[in-house]
Enzyme design. Structure first.
Site, PDB file in Angstrom:
ATOM      1  N   CYS A  24      36.645  21.134  15.026  1.00 23.09           N
ATOM      2  CA  CYS A  24      36.585  22.492  15.586  1.00 23.09           C
ATOM      3  C   CYS A  24      35.376  23.321  15.161  1.00 23.09           C
ATOM      4  O   CYS A  24      34.763  23.951  16.029  1.00 23.09           O
ATOM      5  CB  CYS A  24      37.888  23.267  15.390  1.00 23.09           C
ATOM      6  SG  CYS A  24      38.962  22.716  14.105  1.00 23.09           S
ATOM      7  N   LYS A  62      51.391  26.435  16.012  1.00 21.23           N
ATOM      8  CA  LYS A  62      51.138  25.217  16.785  1.00 21.23           C
ATOM      9  C   LYS A  62      52.422  24.610  17.306  1.00 21.23           C
ATOM     10  O   LYS A  62      53.501  24.864  16.776  1.00 21.23           O
ATOM     11  CB  LYS A  62      50.392  24.197  15.924  1.00 21.23           C
ATOM     12  CG  LYS A  62      51.069  23.873  14.613  1.00 21.23           C
ATOM     13  CD  LYS A  62      50.206  22.942  13.759  1.00 21.23           C
ATOM     14  CE  LYS A  62      50.948  22.543  12.498  1.00 21.23           C
ATOM     15  NZ  LYS A  62      50.669  21.211  12.015  1.00 21.23           N
TER      16      LYS A  62
END
Length: 644
Positions: free
Chosen positions: A342, A472
């Site tokens: 990321c 998440k």
RNA sequence: GCCCGAAUAGCUCAGCUGGUAGAGCACCUGUCUUGUAAACAGGGGGUCAGGGGUUCGAGUCCCCUUUCGGGCUCCA
């Protein structure tokens, strides 16, 4: 008084009657078989008095999971009784039933270590207690009495448990009494219920020993946990142990070696060495990922392996995960090997100006990652230090989040659905150690829950297990021995784009911070391949199989035709081997079966003359002869459509 | 990282209470030319994970290290 039975009939009982009385009133056989009683849906000891109008269900060994749990809980207490006999001064903590068995945690006296070599002795002592048919006697005592007792017996864990029970009780319902259960020489603080006596334990086995932190806290004492299992019959125990043995045959570490997929070496702990076949399997999966990503608007990118520590400080990983990263230095600059893609993708996004018209930007990258996982956590392909994810990051506007998350869920289901896994979904919420505001977390958690509801998916909340930058959704699958592993994930991130100062130009001609979504469907390719091996027991479908067919010439004079068949298959993209050894056909077939080739093509005079192949399917045997061109078309079709 | 255990040929394993390594499969060579799950014969291969210690002598006993297995904690 009256009680209502499951079949709707009423049972007349004397006032003050117990579950045992009720069982006796129904029949002598039931009285003998009774283990406990369910009163208004609550499981109770047989000796507990009933109330008028209660609905009753007598629990027997035929009652399934609940009865097994009770039996295993009983067995845990018998284990503790035996351990107390054999190891004076041992401190007891807790011993619950679990999936497939039970455990009990002990602190053995200083200098005493227990290993599985001691099981025979402990089991023998347990058998004595079982033979004596010691009754489980419940006693409800005041908190003070219980505390005094366990202080006197020098059982600090029990004292702590009682103190916590009192402390954590709601103000309007304080804990004044606790229940104790005694079987033979052993008295335990226990909620119950228990069966009538130890003789109901007909088959049990101690299985393994392990360290386990008191209260699951790594800062506290490590106790010694003894695992075992119990059943109502010896046959059921034997069948269970047999199932475990069978499951071990599916172990991906064993099959990975036998099928020549991968190996491990002490020179690179936690990192697989991929043999040609394993690499082929890997590449097939990456191709599958690419094929699914393309129509969904993902662009594949490539980002560096090693970054200046400044990047990790910006992303927040340096603070939280430095200990778990591989660090290096170049010309006095601190660098780190990437543990995730990321920050690299943020860097990439920030290299250009972006209009809101371009969003969502979707970057995918099967990038190589390294995480310095603690040595004790490594496990075959399931938990490794070097791996790659079918990773992607989506940069989008706040308004696009919902659709993008739904798109991710859809992609994950399409991916995992191809393999027929049983999937458990978890929504993991804000962890203690986190960045970002409470409003951000409220909003992010709500968005993920909305998307799950929109897709009509069942899920479980996993409190506090989110990533440090956002909540998440995780997709879990269990391995051959029932251990749960996370595969796919969708993570909402309102933090990292801001930390990297990422912006896009909105319709209002002002700069806005995009939202970032992290997602993977398979998770890591390593773990996914491990799961696939166990799921299929190494018998991959044709499209996935590293080698799809093996050509077996019957004798040396058929080798030329065999080469022709190989060439025809390869020309159609079929992955094929040939066995040119001067061995018997029986031998070649046996070896090919053991290597789990989906197709075996036996070629002799008949086939060479007729331009045919005599095909054999793994496990099924001979499936007849095909014209060579037809067979090539069949395998090519099965591969292209992933239908076999 | 922590607790318990393990490490002998490529693989699966044997090696009793210490007396300097063995089987099956695999591999190599030769013979056999094979029709749907194992042809026959011969051969090569091990610093017993690495290091240290005890002992006349260590695969075997002790210590350390490494890796692996089962758990615990952790898992971006």
């Amino acid at each position: 008084m009256k009680a209502l039975l499951p079949d709707g009939t009423e049972l007349q009982l004397d006032d003050g009657a117990t579950g045992a009385d009720a069982a006796a009133a129904i029949g002598a056989g039931l009285a003998r078989a009774a283990l406990a009683v369910k009163v208004d849906g609550q499981l109770r000891d047989l000796t507990a008095p009933l109330h008028d109008g209660a609905t009753l269900e007598i629990l027997t060994q035929k009652s399934g999971e609940e009865a097994l749990e009770l039996l295993r809980h009983d067995t845990a207490h018998v284990l503790a009784a035996a351990v107390i006999d054999l190891y004076p001064g041992v401190k007891i903590s807790i011993g619950p039933p679990i999936q497939d068995g039970f455990y009990y945690d002990f602190e053995f006296p200083p200098g005493v270590t227990v290993s599985d070599a001691d099981f025979a002795r402990i089991e023998a002592k347990m058998k004595e207690h079982i033979k004596a048919d010691e009754q489980f006697a419940r006693e409800d005592v005041s908190v003070g009495t219980a505390l005094e007792r366990f202080v006197r017996e020098q059982q600090p864990y029990k004292v702590e448990l009682i103190e916590d029970l009192v402390r954590n009780a709601p103000a309007d319902d304080p804990v004044e009494t606790v229940s104790l259960y005694t079987n033979g020489p052993f008295t335990d603080l226990c909620r119950g219920p228990h069966g009538p006596g130890t003789k109901r334990i007909k088959a049990f086995k101690l299985q393994s020993i392990a360290g386990a932190y008191w209260r699951g806290d790594a800062r506290r004492t490590m106790l010694t946990r003894i695992y075992g299992t119990a059943f109502f019959t010896k046959e059921e125990l034997a069948a269970y142990l047999e199932r475990v043995e069978e499951a071990k045959k599916r172990d991906h570490r064993k099959l990975g070696r036998e099928l020549r997929l991968f190996g491990f070496s002490a020179v690179a702990p936690g990192s697989a060495f991929w043999l040609p076949r394993g690499t082929q399997l890997w590449n097939t999966l990456v191709a599958f990922t690419r094929e699914l990503n393309r129509p969904r608007g993902y662009d594949e990118v490539k980002t560096p392996q090693i970054y200046d520590s400044e990047l990790w400080k910006t992303s927040g990983h340096w603070g939280k995960y430095k200990e778990n990263m591989f660090l290096t230095a170049a010309e006095d600059r601190d660098m780190a090997v990437k543990p995730m893609n990321c920050p690299g993708h943020c860097q990439l996004f920030g290299m250009q100006r972006h209009s809101h018209r371009e969003l969502p930007v979707r970057y995918s990258e099967p990038g190589l990652l390294h995480r310095y996982e603690p040595s004790g956590t490594l496990h075959g392909l399931m938990r490794v230090r070097h791996f790659a994810q079918d990773d992607a990051h989506i940069f989008c506007t706040e308004e696009q989040v919902q659709d993008e998350v739904i798109g991710c869920l859809d992609l994950i289901f399409e991916t995992l659905g191809r393999f027929g896994f049983d999937i458990d979904i978890e929504l993991s919420t804000r962890p203690e150690n986190r960045i970002g505001s409470e409003e951000m977390w409220d909003r992010a958690e709500a968005k993920l829950a909305d998307a799950l509801r929109h897709q009509g998916l069942e899920y479980r909340i996993n409190e506090g297990d989110g990533a440090f930058y956002g909540p998440k959704i995780d997709f879990h699958v269990t391995d051959s021995l029932g251990r749960s592993w996370q595969l796919g994930t969708v993570q909402l991130d309102y933090s990292m784009p801001a930390r990297f100062g990422l912006t896009y130009v909105g319709a209002d001609d002002r700069e806005h911070t995009p939202v970032m979504i992290h997602r993977a469907a398979m998770g890591s390719y390593e773990r996914f391949i491990g799961m696939l091996i166990e799921h299929y027991a190494g018998e991959f479908p044709v499209w996935l199989s590293p080698v799809q067919a093996i050509v077996l010439p019957i004798s040396d004079r058929h080798v030329d035709y065999a080469q022709e068949v190989v060439a025809a298959l390869q020309a159609a993209g079929v992955r094929v081997d040939v066995d040119e050894r001067t061995e018997s056909v029986g031998r070649k077939i046996r070896d090919a079966e053991l290597q789990k080739y989906p197709y075996m093509l036996i070629l002799g005079d008949r086939e060479a003359e007729g331009r045919e192949v005599a095909a054999r399917r793994h496990r099924e045997g001979d499936i007849g002869s095909f014209a060579l061109t037809d067979f090539v078309a069949r395998v090519a079709e099965e591969t292209a459509t992933r239908s076999a």
